[in-house]
Design an enzyme around this catalytic site. Structure first.
Site, PDB file in Angstrom:
ATOM      1  N   GLU A   2     -28.520 -20.521  35.376  1.00 35.85           N
ATOM      2  CA  GLU A   2     -27.996 -21.513  36.329  1.00 35.85           C
ATOM      3  C   GLU A   2     -28.997 -21.643  37.470  1.00 35.85           C
ATOM      4  O   GLU A   2     -29.504 -20.639  37.980  1.00 35.85           O
ATOM      5  CB  GLU A   2     -26.636 -21.068  36.867  1.00 35.85           C
ATOM      6  CG  GLU A   2     -26.102 -21.918  38.011  1.00 35.85           C
ATOM      7  CD  GLU A   2     -24.838 -21.340  38.635  1.00 35.85           C
ATOM      8  OE1 GLU A   2     -24.588 -21.637  39.828  1.00 35.85           O
ATOM      9  OE2 GLU A   2     -24.114 -20.572  37.958  1.00 35.85           O
ATOM     10  N   GLU A  15     -27.055 -26.405  47.817  1.00 35.80           N
ATOM     11  CA  GLU A  15     -25.771 -25.706  47.914  1.00 35.80           C
ATOM     12  C   GLU A  15     -25.581 -25.147  49.319  1.00 35.80           C
ATOM     13  O   GLU A  15     -26.514 -24.656  49.947  1.00 35.80           O
ATOM     14  CB  GLU A  15     -25.689 -24.577  46.893  1.00 35.80           C
ATOM     15  CG  GLU A  15     -24.321 -23.923  46.820  1.00 35.80           C
ATOM     16  CD  GLU A  15     -24.230 -22.891  45.710  1.00 35.80           C
ATOM     17  OE1 GLU A  15     -23.124 -22.673  45.181  1.00 35.80           O
ATOM     18  OE2 GLU A  15     -25.278 -22.283  45.380  1.00 35.80           O
TER      19      GLU A  15
END
EC number: 3.2.1.-
Length: 419
Positions: free
Chosen positions: A237, A242
């Site tokens: 991932e 973010e």
């Protein structure tokens, strides 16, 4: 024979008598007796001393003889075995030297290997990129699936399908902008409606360039632009954009299976490493992954939005994974012209070289995701309260819709290049 002379006999008799008288006096005279006794004692003592001296002389002689014998034996040994002693000593010296050289060699090899590993860094050679996919305008959503699922990060959210999202006014697109938002009009007791998009196409390696005008912001929010492989975490991932709540810095993070580390290696980047073990189950990591924070520039939050956004870039190749952020006024001309050349750019914000991480093993083909969740594993609990946000996260998100007017994505374009 003649007649004996009486005169001679008388003299003889007198002498005998005189002698007898003298002997008697010597025997019975106490003074003479003591003197005689002392003479005897003295004579005896002298005899003992002489005997003692003789014993010492004999002992010294014996000791000298023994020492001479030992000396003669050693001399004999030296004369008989000098080659053996020298041979043994040289063998011992050789063995010790050999052991020392081996230990030094092993230690030097270990230290040299560590130094070589620590100093090694990919060349990241220049590539010629070609555009393979572009998401923008009115066709943007056609390249994504709307994931109507329960949030795997335990957020206070309801992910809607495409039709439901459109009816509720959460998505829209025109030639210049793509909007994806959370509901900001109603109260909810089971999670605020929002979106989670996943690309229909897989990608393996490439240059991913997101031109972003606005990102979700505010207490309780947790937006992310990222890629995900199958069989998480073994497929890997990559979190490109973010953050949570009212944060001001973007974080770029890798999440992997066991065997991917960024500790004690050379990294060329401007960001700050937060963790160095990318394995999601590393001790005390709590799925943190290996993150890098961008400490400079408005890369996240309110300041990012007021600045008109910017461009986020991910370069994924076998040698490593890198990420850049460019403010709106600093976007390289080769990006705007559609001919990106990372080799000419400044240092990246984040650098994840393959030094201690087999990139191709840890990251299988990936899909691209956009989502906006609330609270959950990161934005909620103690992180929420430490950000200065009021009350509990779920209560705030469920009962204050007017606080989520800034909780939306405004995307200009997403382009994927490969070489």
């Amino acid at each position: 024979m003649g007649i004996p002379d009486s005169t001679t006999d008388s003299r003889h008799s007198l002498s005998s008598a005189a002698l007898s008288s003298a002997s008697f006096e010597n025997i019975y005279d106490p003074a003479r007796k003591n003197e005689s006794t002392n003479d005897v004692i003295d004579n005896h003592t002298d005899t003992e001393i002489d005997d003692h001296d003789n014993d010492h002389e004999n002992l010294d002689s014996n000791n000298n003889n023994e020492n001479n014998e030992a000396f003669n034996e050693k001399a004999a040994e030296k004369k008989l075995l000098p080659w053996y002693r020298r041979y043994f000593i040289w063998i011992l010296i050789f063995i010790v030297a050999l052991i020392c050289s081996v230990l030094i060699g092993v230690l030097g090899g270990v230290l040299g290997h560590r130094t070589a590993v620590r100093d090694r860094h990919p060349s990241y050679k220049a590539k010629t990129y070609s555009l393979v996919k572009e998401y923008k305008g009115t066709t943007f959503f056609d390249g994504f699936d709307f994931m109507n699922i329960t949030d795997p990060t335990h957020g206070f959210v309801q992910y809607l399908d495409r039709n439901s999202s459109a009816k509720l006014g959460l998505i829209s697109a025109n030639s210049s902008n793509v909007i994806m938002a959370a509901d900001s009009k109603h109260n909810y007791s089971s999670g605020r409606p929002s979106i989670r998009l996943q690309s229909t196409q897989y990608f393996e390696h490439g240059l991913f360039i997101l031109d972003l005008i606005h990102l979700p912001y505010g207490c309780g929010t947790w937006p992310a632009f990222w890629t995900l492989g199958d069989d998480w975490p073994n497929g890997g991932e990559i979190d490109i954009v973010e953050g949570v709540n009212v944060g001001t810095s973007n974080q770029v993070t890798l999440h992997t299976g066991d065997g991917c580390e960024m500790e004690d290696i050379k990294r060329v980047m401007t960001g700050t490493a937060l963790q160095t073990n990318c394995w999601v189950d590393a001790p005390n990591s709590y799925n943190a992954g290996c993150g890098v924070e961008n400490p400079s520039g408005p890369s996240y939050g309110e300041a990012f939005n007021k600045n008109g956004g910017g461009v986020f870039v991910l370069d994924w190749r076998s040698e490593g994974i890198r990420s850049w952020f460019f403010n709106r006024s600093e976007i390289p001309s080769d990006i705007t012209s559609g001919s990106p050349q990372p080799a000419k750019w400044s240092e990246p914000v984040a650098d994840f070289p393959d030094t201690k991480c087999d990139i191709d093993k840890m990251f299988s083909k990936q899909k691209i995701l956009f989502d906006l969740t609330f609270c959950g594993d990161w934005a909620g609990s103690s992180v929420y309260s430490s950000a200065g946000c009021p009350g509990s996260c779920n209560d705030f998100v469920g009962n204050n819709p007017h606080n989520f007017t800034e909780a939306y994505w405004n995307i200009k374009s997403l382009a994927v290049y490969q070489y």
